[in-house]
Design a protein around this motif. Sequence first.
Motif, PDB file in Angstrom:
ATOM      1  N   LEU A 117     -97.549 -66.127  29.622  1.00  0.00           N
ATOM      2  CA  LEU A 117     -96.400 -66.593  28.849  1.00  0.00           C
ATOM      3  C   LEU A 117     -95.130 -66.633  29.689  1.00  0.00           C
ATOM      4  O   LEU A 117     -94.079 -67.082  29.225  1.00  0.00           O
ATOM      5  CB  LEU A 117     -96.183 -65.706  27.619  1.00  0.00           C
ATOM      6  N   GLY A 118     -95.211 -66.146  30.904  1.00  0.00           N
ATOM      7  CA  GLY A 118     -94.069 -66.232  31.813  1.00  0.00           C
ATOM      8  C   GLY A 118     -92.872 -65.394  31.404  1.00  0.00           C
ATOM      9  O   GLY A 118     -91.737 -65.711  31.739  1.00  0.00           O
ATOM     10  N   PHE A 119     -93.093 -64.289  30.673  1.00  0.00           N
ATOM     11  CA  PHE A 119     -91.980 -63.412  30.328  1.00  0.00           C
ATOM     12  C   PHE A 119     -91.471 -62.643  31.548  1.00  0.00           C
ATOM     13  O   PHE A 119     -90.421 -62.033  31.494  1.00  0.00           O
ATOM     14  CB  PHE A 119     -92.405 -62.353  29.290  1.00  0.00           C
ATOM     15  N   LYS A 120     -92.243 -62.683  32.661  1.00  0.00           N
ATOM     16  CA  LYS A 120     -92.035 -61.739  33.773  1.00  0.00           C
ATOM     17  C   LYS A 120     -92.147 -60.325  33.214  1.00  0.00           C
ATOM     18  O   LYS A 120     -92.625 -60.114  32.110  1.00  0.00           O
ATOM     19  CB  LYS A 120     -90.660 -61.959  34.433  1.00  0.00           C
ATOM     20  N   TYR A 121     -91.640 -59.337  33.974  1.00  0.00           N
ATOM     21  CA  TYR A 121     -91.624 -57.985  33.416  1.00  0.00           C
ATOM     22  C   TYR A 121     -90.523 -57.908  32.373  1.00  0.00           C
ATOM     23  O   TYR A 121     -89.375 -58.261  32.670  1.00  0.00           O
ATOM     24  CB  TYR A 121     -91.360 -56.955  34.524  1.00  0.00           C
ATOM     25  N   ILE A 128     -96.374 -49.479  32.987  1.00  0.00           N
ATOM     26  CA  ILE A 128     -96.380 -49.734  34.429  1.00  0.00           C
ATOM     27  C   ILE A 128     -96.691 -51.205  34.677  1.00  0.00           C
ATOM     28  O   ILE A 128     -96.101 -51.856  35.532  1.00  0.00           O
ATOM     29  CB  ILE A 128     -97.435 -48.843  35.132  1.00  0.00           C
ATOM     30  N   LEU A 129     -97.607 -51.745  33.866  1.00  0.00           N
ATOM     31  CA  LEU A 129     -98.058 -53.109  34.096  1.00  0.00           C
ATOM     32  C   LEU A 129     -97.221 -54.158  33.377  1.00  0.00           C
ATOM     33  O   LEU A 129     -97.415 -55.347  33.566  1.00  0.00           O
ATOM     34  CB  LEU A 129     -99.512 -53.244  33.645  1.00  0.00           C
ATOM     35  N   THR A 130     -96.309 -53.737  32.490  1.00  0.00           N
ATOM     36  CA  THR A 130     -95.643 -54.767  31.690  1.00  0.00           C
ATOM     37  C   THR A 130     -94.120 -54.790  31.755  1.00  0.00           C
ATOM     38  O   THR A 130     -93.512 -55.835  31.539  1.00  0.00           O
ATOM     39  CB  THR A 130     -96.035 -54.642  30.196  1.00  0.00           C
ATOM     40  N   ILE A 131     -93.466 -53.631  32.006  1.00  0.00           N
ATOM     41  CA  ILE A 131     -91.997 -53.686  31.918  1.00  0.00           C
ATOM     42  C   ILE A 131     -91.296 -53.577  33.256  1.00  0.00           C
ATOM     43  O   ILE A 131     -90.077 -53.688  33.335  1.00  0.00           O
ATOM     44  CB  ILE A 131     -91.421 -52.653  30.918  1.00  0.00           C
ATOM     45  N   GLY A 132     -92.064 -53.337  34.335  1.00  0.00           N
ATOM     46  CA  GLY A 132     -91.455 -53.442  35.655  1.00  0.00           C
ATOM     47  C   GLY A 132     -90.909 -52.167  36.249  1.00  0.00           C
ATOM     48  O   GLY A 132     -90.589 -52.117  37.427  1.00  0.00           O
TER      49      GLY A 132
END
Lengths: 253, 284
Positions: free
Chosen positions: B132-136, B214-218
């Motif tokens: 979805l390209g939200f990045k972190y 760790i894998l989603t918010i950066g």
Amino acid sequence: MDNKFNITVRGCDLYYGNFQALKNVNIDIEENEITALIGPSGCGKSTFIKSLNRMNDLIEDCRINGEILIGDQNIYDKSMDINLLRKNVGMVFQKPNPFPMSIYDNVAFAPRTFGIKKKSELDKIVERSLKQAGLWGEVRDRLRGKAMGLSGGQQQRLCIARALAADPKILLMDEPTSALDPISTGKIEELMSDLKSDYTIVIVTHNMQQATRISDKTAFFLLGEIIEYGKTESVFSNPKDKRTENYITGRFG
Amino acid sequence: MKRNAHKRQILKYAVMQIFTQGALVISLAALIAVIIFILIRGIPYINMQLLFGDYTSKTPSIKPALIGTLYLILISITIAAPIGIGSAIFLTEYTNSKSRLIRYIRIAVETLAGIPSIVYGIFGYLVFVIALGFKYSLIGGGITLAVMILPVIVRSTEESLLAVPRSLREGSFALGSSKVRTIFSVVLPCAASGIVTSLILAVGRVISESAVLILTIGMVVNKMPKDFASPGTSLALDVYYFGSHGYPEQAAATGVVLLVLVVSINIIATVIGKIYGKGEFADG
Ligand SMILES: Nc1ncnc2c1ncn2[C@@H]1O[C@H](COP(=O)(O)OP(=O)(O)OP(=O)(O)O)[C@@H](O)[C@H]1O
Ligand SMILES: [Mg+2]
């Protein structure tokens, strides 16, 4: 529903799955009378009483045939409004089941369901219903108190008040005093005699004395059938069927 | 013969008692040791700078993590609570509990509740960060957490709803109430304390979670998040970051903050359950 509230049952068969719990039941229940249903455990008294306000609809594999009329309206018609039916046919259960809310809110529950919001109006209904149920004097100072804080007998009278607040025409009571002490039982019996001038009352009881004390008519059930139905005095003093006699004299059941 | 057997019984009983008592002492001791150790190491380093100061590499702060954690709680609970409670209501009030489909759904929900959180993490990473390209972002992490706590909320809400006696539902129907009125005026209020307790416990899980984040918010520890779409950090991630980047004291101090938060949440949940749970409807 119009303004006649006698109950006419014609050829009623009821099944739970494959098990037939009512067999060709026919009975005429009059207005302004107390009709007692007696019979040994498991003979279908609760099943029958619950078919009068369609509480059996809640049981998944329950089927019913035949006719049950209130006035001249068949309550199993497709057009029947079940919620309105249950408003008109109040029910009191064996075990008191007040809602875990205040005494006031319990009694105001049904009026609120049917759209009454004005406080003054609700106040009036609550007071009237609690008075009818003979509980007003004991709870008038703690209407906001929890219903669960009442004694068993008071809880049962609260449930009666709650049913009356819906302004029913028929009152069904399934062993309403079996969980109560003799004094509470006496109060509720008195109450029923007072109420019968305004309501059609059907009561299930295991207590023969209770049936003779309060009821006008008695129906004896056995294995899903009505064996005998008639004036209470004659059923008890002069039973026509041997099985009725055996039951009321305590020889079985 | 008989005597001997009796003696053996007594011996067995004694051995069993000693063993179980020992096991209990060891587990309690381990728990207390961890707590005391973290408290001793962490408390001296808790100060205003750490809690609410601006982040510099000399004087790190957990302010971004406090804000980030708040965001995550807000996002995940806002999404998971209505969906979870709604699903539980549907399952208990609108379906035949004996139907095979519903049984399978229950099993699926239970299985989902047991999946390791890192699996939810990789799901969140692949879906939100990449696809979805939200990045972190906090929103990606929050939604992933919502998915993670959903089965827990469904299950515990279902339990609370099933604990509401059938006699109360019948009482309501017998007064001419519709199903909706029965659910909203009788069933839900009776189950409310259980549902609130389960939501609070879900908040506890969100606060303690690290693998998903760790894998989603950066794990951006040094910047305040601007909004839901910003990358960010959480308290648990800060512990990990501080611990692995040469700030052992700050790691221990953050650990203390986390510990206090999670313990208080559990206490609150228990108290709510106790106060409102018992004695409301004595009859089953
Ligand atoms: N939900 C149900 N599913 C299947 N069978 C049922 C159900 N409810 C009642 N029955 C059966 O129907 C028969 C009549 O039950 P019912 O509860 O009407 O008896 P009863 O006369 O009220 O008995 P009691 O005096 O013990 O209350 C019993 O054999 C009972 O096992
Ligand atoms: Mg019965």
